[in-house]
Design a protein around this motif. Sequence first.
Motif, mmCIF file in Angstrom:
data_model
loop_
_atom_site.group_PDB
_atom_site.id
_atom_site.type_symbol
_atom_site.label_atom_id
_atom_site.label_comp_id
_atom_site.label_asym_id
_atom_site.label_seq_id
_atom_site.Cartn_x
_atom_site.Cartn_y
_atom_site.Cartn_z
ATOM 1 N N ILE A 1 -4.934 11.688 5.658
ATOM 2 C CA ILE A 1 -5.138 12.270 4.329
ATOM 3 C C ILE A 1 -5.409 13.782 4.369
ATOM 4 O O ILE A 1 -4.993 14.516 3.478
ATOM 5 C CB ILE A 1 -6.269 11.494 3.588
ATOM 6 N N THR A 2 -6.049 14.240 5.435
ATOM 7 C CA THR A 2 -6.382 15.671 5.465
ATOM 8 C C THR A 2 -5.174 16.546 5.762
ATOM 9 O O THR A 2 -5.156 17.719 5.410
ATOM 10 C CB THR A 2 -7.456 15.959 6.538
ATOM 11 N N LEU B 1 -6.595 2.844 -1.049
ATOM 12 C CA LEU B 1 -7.587 2.754 0.037
ATOM 13 C C LEU B 1 -8.332 1.427 -0.076
ATOM 14 O O LEU B 1 -8.651 0.777 0.916
ATOM 15 C CB LEU B 1 -8.598 3.895 -0.074
ATOM 16 N N ALA C 1 -2.476 6.453 1.328
ATOM 17 C CA ALA C 1 -3.824 5.900 1.441
ATOM 18 C C ALA C 1 -4.302 5.855 2.890
ATOM 19 O O ALA C 1 -5.332 5.236 3.179
ATOM 20 C CB ALA C 1 -3.871 4.494 0.844
ATOM 21 N N SER C 2 -3.585 6.501 3.798
ATOM 22 C CA SER C 2 -4.057 6.538 5.181
ATOM 23 C C SER C 2 -5.177 7.574 5.293
ATOM 24 O O SER C 2 -4.928 8.780 5.198
ATOM 25 C CB SER C 2 -2.903 6.901 6.119
ATOM 26 N N LEU C 3 -6.387 7.116 5.516
ATOM 27 C CA LEU C 3 -7.519 8.051 5.648
ATOM 28 C C LEU C 3 -7.316 8.954 6.858
ATOM 29 O O LEU C 3 -7.696 10.121 6.843
ATOM 30 C CB LEU C 3 -8.824 7.269 5.829
ATOM 31 N N ALA C 4 -6.675 8.377 7.894
ATOM 32 C CA ALA C 4 -6.455 9.156 9.118
ATOM 33 C C ALA C 4 -5.528 10.341 8.847
ATOM 34 O O ALA C 4 -5.629 11.375 9.506
ATOM 35 C CB ALA C 4 -5.850 8.253 10.198
ATOM 36 N N ASN D 1 -6.178 -1.238 1.308
ATOM 37 C CA ASN D 1 -6.224 -1.245 2.772
ATOM 38 C C ASN D 1 -7.509 -1.913 3.268
ATOM 39 O O ASN D 1 -7.484 -2.719 4.195
ATOM 40 C CB ASN D 1 -6.125 0.184 3.313
ATOM 41 N N SER E 1 0.853 -1.181 0.000
ATOM 42 C CA SER E 1 0.000 0.000 0.000
ATOM 43 C C SER E 1 0.893 1.237 0.000
ATOM 44 O O SER E 1 2.013 1.209 -0.516
ATOM 45 C CB SER E 1 -0.924 -0.048 1.218
ATOM 46 N N ARG F 1 -4.475 6.876 -5.135
ATOM 47 C CA ARG F 1 -4.761 6.912 -3.698
ATOM 48 C C ARG F 1 -6.045 6.161 -3.371
ATOM 49 O O ARG F 1 -6.103 5.415 -2.387
ATOM 50 C CB ARG F 1 -4.866 8.362 -3.216
ATOM 51 N N LEU F 2 -7.077 6.359 -4.175
ATOM 52 C CA LEU F 2 -8.340 5.668 -3.871
ATOM 53 C C LEU F 2 -8.195 4.164 -4.078
ATOM 54 O O LEU F 2 -8.790 3.369 -3.345
ATOM 55 C CB LEU F 2 -9.473 6.248 -4.717
ATOM 56 N N TRP G 1 -4.868 3.469 9.735
ATOM 57 C CA TRP G 1 -5.548 3.209 8.450
ATOM 58 C C TRP G 1 -6.050 4.502 7.855
ATOM 59 O O TRP G 1 -6.476 5.372 8.533
ATOM 60 C CB TRP G 1 -6.735 2.278 8.628
#
Length: 248
Positions: A154-155, A170, A149-152, A173, A145, A166-167, A248
């Motif tokens: 990403i911002t 995700l 791609a870490s949603l935590a 993951n 991965s 990236r998606l 994640w």
Amino acid sequence: MTNPKKIAVVTGSNRGLGYAISRKLSQIGIQVVLTSRNESDGLAAKQQLSSEGLDVNYHILDVTSDRSVAQFTQWLEETYGRVDILVNNAGINPTNKPEESSLLTVQLETMRSTFDTNVLALLRVSQALIPLMKVHNYGRIVNISTEMASLAAITSDFYPLAPSYRLSKLGVNGLTVLLAKELLGANILVNAYSPGWMKTDMGGENAPFTAEEGAETAVYLATLPDGGAQGLFFAEMRKFGGPIQLQW
Ligand SMILES: NC(=O)c1ccc[n+]([C@@H]2O[C@H](COP(=O)([O-])OP(=O)(O)OC[C@H]3O[C@@H](n4cnc5c(N)ncnc54)[C@H](OP(=O)(O)O)[C@@H]3O)[C@@H](O)[C@H]2O)c1
């Protein structure tokens, strides 16, 4: 006769990270099956490893093709009767057109083809090979991965948007967690990791690290002891001097 070595399949291992992982696994006595969608590229890679004294087997494998995966699985079953380690490495990151760097302009076809290679193909190969792990109650699956791609994270991260890539990661993951959950109790450990930004054809020459460095965590996850990590996301070990979990 049963092969006493652990049998490892590495997808997309003719170059880049997959090649580096194959070399490292072979160096520690694992029987690697190097695979590639282009036969001559794969045979050249195998030849290179053989010239270093490494005993690597080879088979053609296009992870996006049902037929190719079925033929490969049959060959594995006939040759070894089992698989111990699967490294889902093959991947693409289409960034050659400017419109592909924004969700507002990315072509749906680019999204589709990236998901096809990075997500659906990973599922296709895993579905095919997990039965060859279940036959002997042992398996290690390593999904490649990216921290991108870490949603935590990403911002707040500084990475390029790269929407299809990236998606799709995700998706990798998500597949990792769900697959791990389904395989609880089967002694098949499924984990994902981010190899970091590496000098490969995908990473480019400005990347700070080599594919050999990025391969270290793959070896760690491919050789986890029974009862080891399951359904987790790791960073590249070289950066932290040991296995470090990512959010994640
Ligand atoms: N490079 C980085 O900085 C970086 C960072 C984070 C994660 N990653 C991930 O690490 C993995 C390896 O990347 P890399 O940097 O080594 O990339 P790379 O140098 O572009 O190599 C990609 C490999 O995937 C293979 N591949 C692509 N489509 C395939 C298919 N349909 N069937 C079989 N093989 C296929 C390629 O084969 P061909 O030679 O035939 O094209 C090649 O062997 C990817 O999953 C990538 O997303 C890379």
